[in-house]
Enzyme design. Structure first.
Site, short mmCIF file in Angstrom:
data_model
loop_
_atom_site.label_atom_id
_atom_site.label_comp_id
_atom_site.label_asym_id
_atom_site.label_seq_id
_atom_site.Cartn_x
_atom_site.Cartn_y
_atom_site.Cartn_z
N LYS A 108 -41.49 -19.49 26.62
CA LYS A 108 -41.00 -19.94 26.92
C LYS A 108 -40.20 -20.72 25.69
O LYS A 108 -40.97 -21.05 25.20
CB LYS A 108 -41.48 -20.18 27.98
CG LYS A 108 -41.74 -19.52 29.63
CD LYS A 108 -40.44 -18.85 30.49
CE LYS A 108 -40.04 -18.62 31.37
NZ LYS A 108 -40.89 -16.60 31.51
C1 LIG Z 1 -40.67 -16.86 33.03
C2 LIG Z 1 -40.55 -16.71 34.40
C3 LIG Z 1 -41.48 -17.32 35.20
C4 LIG Z 1 -43.05 -16.79 35.32
O1 LIG Z 1 -43.49 -17.30 34.50
P1 LIG Z 1 -44.67 -16.75 33.99
O2 LIG Z 1 -45.90 -17.86 32.94
O3 LIG Z 1 -44.47 -15.39 33.18
O4 LIG Z 1 -46.17 -16.18 35.00
C5 LIG Z 1 -41.02 -16.94 36.71
N1 LIG Z 1 -39.68 -18.15 37.29
C6 LIG Z 1 -38.76 -17.42 35.91
C7 LIG Z 1 -37.36 -17.59 36.43
C8 LIG Z 1 -38.93 -17.05 34.86
O5 LIG Z 1 -38.67 -16.94 33.71
#
Ligand SMILES: *Cc1c(COP(=O)(O)O)cnc(C)c1O
Length: 397
Positions: A186
């Site tokens: 992210k």
């Molecule tokens: C990455 C992501 C999540 C979940 O995040 P994690 O920290 O990997 O559990 C939820 N929604 C979207 C749209 C994502 O891209």
């Protein structure tokens, strides 16, 4: 989008300051921690950055969705509407809350189509979750208006768009709450981690207590062991080490986005040379967090053909229409009702309740858009060599 590209001395220094106290837990240990509360400080700074009153740190973006839904009182029998183009986590969390996900089409923003949302509201709908996919905003005001008409709250899944905004207002701060992810890929990362922001103090209190086994966190003699409980909770606590990394990454977020914007402009200029190309609709170009460049070819056939040539020249794009983690028709485990539960939950619920079925051809409008869409990730650091490679690949097309 990855914040890991800019890991440096700042993250190391933050983490070492936690090891210096030896306190990895966000609560208690008042004497040993010498005033250092990394997770709490991260929450305060993140809330301020987003223009929200409260923030609750948790273990992941998926946990953020789960905790937010628990705090909102979502449970079995409820329907929660989200879009058919998102990461699987969004609807995994809806199932985990005991509710049933209902999927909408996307529009030219590549996010939830408010017109289709209006058609999918039923008497069971208790929550709407638009997702700001690939770094930029859904038609959040129109989505909120649909929700308001029926008295249904909106939770923004902002996992992919921290720092993005519309008219200066940060995504995640429009709905009753907004959730974020700090997983390894992210825009800013804490390895694993998540956050929920809200202006609603009662909602935040529910989150804070639910995410920590129901602890009421009231100041009292006897400390944590003497805490009261209002309801049954769970454990989604963030560690001090993650809070420390989060502080260093948050301080870099605006610079990350500024660098991505420059790089995206360069990549867009190159991609613009493709015949017939158009770009994903941006509601506010200056509020784009510029983590991805999404471009559309006139037909699906052309998109596949163009991407083949791009790939052969070392610059293949992501074709989300065939991506098994982000697009409804490719979620074969959902369509096949695959579950680890021996009694078939949540698909084969006991007699008298609804059996949940997901048809593969549910979202034709989304298919028409995504079948023609190619996506480049925009790096924080774009080398001249990489840009030259993309340029050569586009010229080959
Ligand atoms: C990455 C992501 C999540 C979940 O995040 P994690 O920290 O990997 O559990 C939820 N929604 C979207 C749209 C994502 O891209």
């Amino acid at each position: 989008m990855p914040g890991f590209e800019v890991f440096g001395d700042e993250e190391k220094k933050e983490v070492m300051s936690v090891f210096d106290t030896g306190v990895l837990f966000r609560y208690e240990f008042a004497e040993q921690r010498r005033g250092i509360y990394k997770v709490r400080e991260f929450e305060e700074r993140f809330a301020a950055y987003c223009g929200a009153k409260y923030a609750q740190a948790v273990t992941s973006g998926t946990a953020a969705l789960k905790v937010a839904m628990a705090a909102l009182g979502i449970g079995p029998g409820d329907e929660v509407i989200t879009q058919g183009f998102t990461f699987v986590a969004t609807w995994e969390a809806i199932f985990a809350a005991g509710a049933v996900p209902v999927f909408t089409e996307i529009d030219d923003t590549l996010n939830m189509d408010p017109a289709d949302l209006a058609k999918k509201i039923t008497s069971k709908t208790k929550l709407i979750i638009p997702v700001h996919m690939l770094g930029s905003a859904a038609r959040i005001e129109a989505i909120k208006a649909v929700g308001a008409k029926h008295g249904i709250p909106v939770l923004e899944d902002t996992a992919q768009a921290p720092g993005a905004s519309i008219n200066g207002k940060k995504m995640g701060s429009f709905g009753v709450c907004g959730t974020f992810s700090f997983d390894p890929v992210k825009t800013m990362t804490t390895g694993e981690g998540g956050m929920i922001i809200t202006d609603d103090e009662d909602l935040w209190r529910n989150m804070s207590e639910y995410h920590d086994h129901g602890h009421d966190h009231a100041e009292k003699p006897g400390g944590r062991g003497a805490d009261g409980r209002r309801f049954i909770g769970f454990n989604y606590r963030m560690m001090e080490l993650q809070g420390a990394i989060g502080l260093a990454q948050l301080a870099k977020l605006d610079d990350i986005i500024a660098a991505q914007k420059k790089n995206k402009a360069k990549m867009r200029a190159v991609v613009s040379r493709l015949a017939g190309v158009t770009f994903r609709k941006q509601l506010d170009e200056t509020g784009d967090s510029a983590t991805f460049l999404a471009f559309l070819l006139p037909t699906a056939k052309q998109a596949v053909k163009v991407n083949k040539t791009l790939a052969e020249n070392g610059a293949g794009a992501v074709y989300f229409a065939a991506n098994s983690w982000h697009y409804y028709p490719e979620w074969e485990h959902l369509l096949a009702s695959s579950t680890v539960a021996k009694n078939g939950w949540p698909f084969k619920t006991p007699v008298g309740k609804r059996r949940v079925i997901y048809a593969p051809d549910l979202l034709p409008q989304s298919a028409k858009i995504l079948d023609r869409t190619l996506v480049y990730q925009v790096p924080v650091i774009l080398s001249d060599e990489r840009l030259a490679q993309i340029t050569a690949a586009v010229e080959a097309v």
